[in-house]
Design an enzyme around this catalytic site. Sequence first.
Site: not given
Ligand code: NAD
Length: 496
Positions: A264, A400, A301, A190
Site C-alpha cells: 500500500e 508526493e 496517502c 514493525k
Molecule cells: P517509508 O517508506 O519511509 O517507511 C515505511 C516503513 O518502512 C517504516 O516502518 C520504515 O522503517 C520501513 N522501512 C524503511 N526501509 C525499509 C527497508 N529497507 N525494508 C523494510 N522496511 C523498511 O514511509 P513513511 O514515510 O513512513 O510513510 C509515508 C508513505 O506511506 C507515503 O508515501 C504514504 O503515501 C504511504 N502510505 C500509504 C498508505 C496506503 O494505504 N496506500 C497508507 C499510509 C501511508
Amino acid sequence: MTTLSTPGLAPVEPIEPPETGWGLVYGGGGHEPVNGKYSDIESSIDGSVVASVPNADRDDLDRAIDSARQAAKEWAKVAPSQRVGLLDAFADRLLEANERLGWLDTINAGMPISATRMEAAYGARMIKSHARLAEEIKGATFPQANGIWGYSTREAYGLVGHILPFNHPSLGTCSAIGSALATGNGVVLKPSEFTPLSSLEIGRIAQEVFPAGLVSVLTGDGASIGNAISEHSAIPRISFTGSIRTGRLVMRAAAEELKHVTLELGGKGPLAILPDVDVALAVEMAVGGMNFRGVQAGQSCQSTSRVLVHESMYDTFCERLVQALGEVKIGDPRDPATEMGALAFRQHFARVRDYIDIGQRQGARLLAGGGTPDRFESGFFVEPTAFADVDRGMRIANEEIFGPVVSIMKWSTEDELIEIANGVEYGLTARIACGDLGPGLRLANEIEAGRLWINTANGGPSGMPFGGFKHSGVGKAGDFESLVSYTREKAISVVL
Ligand code: NAD
C-alpha cells in the site's frame, strides 16, 4: 490569516513508560534489544525527547520467531468463534486504554487529541469487525467426477509480517494485528521508527490477552529490522504500507523467498473540479480531500494534493480556498479544540518545508500558508499551504509531499484534464467535483486510480477496497477479499 486554537505551547513532559518499560514485544514479554541500542523519540509538539525505544535487528527477530512460530501453529487450530471471543476482549481492553493510546500519538506525532482518541477507538472497533468477517472465510466444494470428490479449505499462512508507515500509528497497528489474528495467523509488526509508542502499547496489551508469542512488535530502523522481516524465511506473508521507494526494497527482499506481498504505497491524487459544480462544494472537497484536519495534517496517502480547476472558475476558487484554509484551527495538539496539529517528525518537517521552497523557486504562486504559525516555532508545525499556477513540469506537481501542501492547476478541455490527472506515476486516489453526474462518471472511468470519490471528500460505506493502481501499490486493504488474502487455499481430491 492563520486561525490558532491556542495562543502558544506549554512544555511537553516526558511520557510515562509502561510499568514494564518500552521493551520489544515478543514471546509474551518485554525485552531489551540484543544489540543494546535505543533511539530517542521526539515529540512533534516541541522537539523534546519523550521516550527511548529499542532499535531491534535480525537477532531480535530470530528470538521473536522462536516463540511466534509455535504460537501461530496452535492459534491456527483454535476455532474461529473462540478467536472472536479473544479478539473482542482485546478490542475492549484497547477501548479501556483509549485515553492513553490517544495521548501517545498526540505527544509523539503531534496529532490533535480529539482525533487520536477517535482513531484509536476506530481501530478497536475494526478488530471486532475483522473477527466477525473472518468467521465467513470458507472453502468450496466441487461436484464429484468419476467417483472423485473435491473440496478446498482456507488456512492461515503462519506468520504475517506487517511493516507500517508513520501516519495512523494506532489505527495501522490495530488493523495489522486484527487482520492477522482473525485469520488464524501470528503477527510480527514493525511500526515506523518515528511513531512507535502506541504500537508498543497496543502490542503490550495484546500480550495480556493472547497466547505468548502470537504478537510481536519490533521497533527500529527500516534498513535493519524492516529488511530482516521482509526477507525472513519464517514469514511467508508480508503486508507493507509506506513509500514507493521502500515498497520496491521490500518486494526485492521478499523475492528470494517468493513471499505473498501486498504493498500500500504513496499517492499524488487529483481532485478534478468541473465547470458546472457549485464552488462551495469544490472548496469543501479541496480542504476535506487534502486531510488538513484530524490526525493527518495533510500527511495522508489519500490526499488529493493536486487540485485541477476548470479555467472558468479558477480565480473564484482560489479566492474561496484561501478563506477556507484560514478557518482551519491549527494549534497545540493537546487542546481538544485543535483541528490540525504538527507534522510527525523533524526530518519530515524539513522535507515538507523544502518542497515549499522548491515550489516558490520553480515559480508557483504561494496562495496561502507556507510558514509556521507564530509562537509554534519549537515544534514541527506547517500552516495549511496552497500553491496556485502550478505547472505540470514542476516538482510539486509530480512528487508526493505528504504534508499540508496543495498544488492548484488550471485546465480548459476534458482531454487536458485527463492527461494531467493521469500524468504522474501514482494512481491511488482521485476526487471529482461535478454538477451533472454524467461527465463526472465519465471521468471516473478515465482516471487511473484505485479509490475515487465523486462529490464527497471522504465519505463512503465501510468495507470498500482501498489500494493503488500504477506505482501506488499491489493488492487491496479494507475489504473482505483483503482479509481473505491472509489465508491460503488448499484444494483436495478424495475418492469416494
Ligand atoms: P517509508 O517508506 O519511509 O517507511 C515505511 C516503513 O518502512 C517504516 O516502518 C520504515 O522503517 C520501513 N522501512 C524503511 N526501509 C525499509 C527497508 N529497507 N525494508 C523494510 N522496511 C523498511 O514511509 P513513511 O514515510 O513512513 O510513510 C509515508 C508513505 O506511506 C507515503 O508515501 C504514504 O503515501 C504511504 N502510505 C500509504 C498508505 C496506503 O494505504 N496506500 C497508507 C499510509 C501511508
